[in-house]
Design a protein around this motif. Structure first.
Motif, mmCIF file in Angstrom:
data_model
loop_
_atom_site.group_PDB
_atom_site.id
_atom_site.type_symbol
_atom_site.label_atom_id
_atom_site.label_comp_id
_atom_site.label_asym_id
_atom_site.label_seq_id
_atom_site.Cartn_x
_atom_site.Cartn_y
_atom_site.Cartn_z
ATOM 1 N N VAL A 189 2.963 6.046 -13.369
ATOM 2 C CA VAL A 189 0.682 6.660 -12.512
ATOM 3 C C VAL A 189 0.695 7.220 -13.628
ATOM 4 N N ARG A 190 1.547 7.787 -14.509
ATOM 5 C CA ARG A 190 0.989 8.563 -15.244
ATOM 6 C C ARG A 190 0.110 7.699 -16.251
ATOM 7 N N ALA A 191 0.908 5.942 -16.812
ATOM 8 C CA ALA A 191 -0.395 5.586 -17.551
ATOM 9 C C ALA A 191 -1.043 4.746 -17.048
ATOM 10 N N GLY A 192 -1.851 4.512 -15.755
ATOM 11 C CA GLY A 192 -2.355 3.810 -14.712
ATOM 12 C C GLY A 192 -2.538 2.651 -14.145
ATOM 13 N N ILE A 193 -0.774 2.660 -14.875
ATOM 14 C CA ILE A 193 -0.260 0.810 -13.589
ATOM 15 C C ILE A 193 0.272 1.495 -11.718
ATOM 16 N N LEU A 194 0.495 2.565 -11.905
ATOM 17 C CA LEU A 194 0.505 2.512 -10.346
ATOM 18 C C LEU A 194 0.314 3.035 -10.021
ATOM 19 N N ASP A 195 0.016 3.808 -8.538
ATOM 20 C CA ASP A 195 -1.286 5.098 -7.516
ATOM 21 C C ASP A 195 0.030 5.759 -7.391
ATOM 22 N N GLU A 196 0.064 6.845 -7.019
ATOM 23 C CA GLU A 196 1.126 7.345 -6.545
ATOM 24 C C GLU A 196 1.407 7.189 -5.540
ATOM 25 N N LYS A 197 1.319 6.554 -3.862
ATOM 26 C CA LYS A 197 1.409 6.088 -2.871
ATOM 27 C C LYS A 197 2.677 5.137 -3.147
ATOM 28 N N GLU A 198 2.272 4.685 -4.705
ATOM 29 C CA GLU A 198 3.069 3.503 -4.366
ATOM 30 C C GLU A 198 4.267 3.214 -5.443
ATOM 31 N N ARG A 199 4.067 4.583 -5.741
ATOM 32 C CA ARG A 199 5.115 5.244 -6.988
ATOM 33 C C ARG A 199 6.796 6.130 -5.810
ATOM 34 N N ASP A 200 5.744 6.598 -4.287
ATOM 35 C CA ASP A 200 6.450 7.457 -3.670
ATOM 36 C C ASP A 200 7.531 6.251 -3.085
ATOM 37 N N GLU A 201 6.059 5.005 -2.782
ATOM 38 C CA GLU A 201 7.392 4.294 -1.595
ATOM 39 C C GLU A 201 8.545 3.754 -2.639
ATOM 40 N N LEU A 202 8.557 3.685 -3.916
ATOM 41 C CA LEU A 202 9.100 2.589 -4.828
ATOM 42 C C LEU A 202 10.634 3.546 -5.604
#
Length: 160
Positions: free
Chosen positions: A69-82
Motif C-alpha cells: 500500500v505504501r508503495a502504491g502497488i495495492l490499494d487500502e481496500k485490497e490490503r484489508d481483505e488480504l
C-alpha cells in the motif's frame, strides 16, 4: 511522479527498521538485498519490486501488504481483505477445514454487503480444497462428511 509514494515508503521503512533496532546493514542482510540498494529505497531514490518488499517485510516481521500500500502497488481496500485472509490462514489454533469455513463465511458476508469476492473473480464458489463444504449459515450443502469413518461404522444419517 511515484517518488512521493516511494519517499513515504522509504520513511516508513526507516521508521520500522529503527523500531526493530536494526542497522541498515542488518536489515539488508536479513532481506537479501544490498546495503546501498536498501539505503536508496529508504531515501526514496528507488522503487522496489513487490518481491523485494516482501523480503523486507519478512525481515522486519511486518505485513507485506502494508508495504505494498505504501508503495502504491495495492490499494487500502485490497490490503484489508488480504490481511483478513492472512490472519485466518495463519491462526495455529484452528484446523484447515475450520479456516476454509471461516473464509467462506467471510466471502458470504462481503458478497452480501456488495463487495466483490475472490470467489467471484475466479468464477468458483468453492474453497481452496475444491469442496463446497459448509454454507455461511452453518448448514451442510451435501458435501461428504469431513470426519473419517471407522470400519463398519455407518455414515452420518445412515441407519445401522
Amino acid at each position: 511522479m511515484a517518488s512521493l509514494n516511494v519517499g513515504s515508503l522509504g520513511e516508513y521503512l526507516r521508521e520500522q527498521r529503527r523500531t526493530a533496532q536494526l542497522s541498515l546493514r542488518q536489515l539488508a542482510d536479513a532481506a537479501g538485498v544490498s546495503n546501498p540498494y536498501l539505503s536508496q529505497i529508504e531515501r526514496g531514490l528507488r522503487k522496489p519490486s513487490a518481491e523485494v518488499l516482501q523480503q523486507v517485510a519478512k525481515a522486519l516481521r511486518i505485513s507485506a501488504e502494508t508495504l505494498y500500500v505504501r508503495a502504491g502497488i495495492l490499494d487500502e481496500k485490497e490490503r484489508d481483505e488480504l490481511e483478513t485472509r492472512a490472519v485466518i490462514l495463519a491462526d495455529p489454533s484452528i484446523n484447515e477445514r475450520q479456516k476454509q469455513v471461516l473464509l467462506q463465511i467471510y466471502e458470504s458476508f462481503r458478497k452480501e454487503n456488495g463487495f466483490a469476492t475472490s470467489a467471484d473473480a475466479d468464477g468458483t464458489d468453492q474453497d481452496a480444497s475444491g469442496d463446497a463444504g459448509v454454507r455461511a449459515d452453518g448448514s451442510d450443502d451435501g458435501a461428504p462428511p469431513t470426519r473419517k469413518q471407522s470400519a463398519g461404522e455407518p455414515f452420518q444419517g445412515e441407519q445401522s
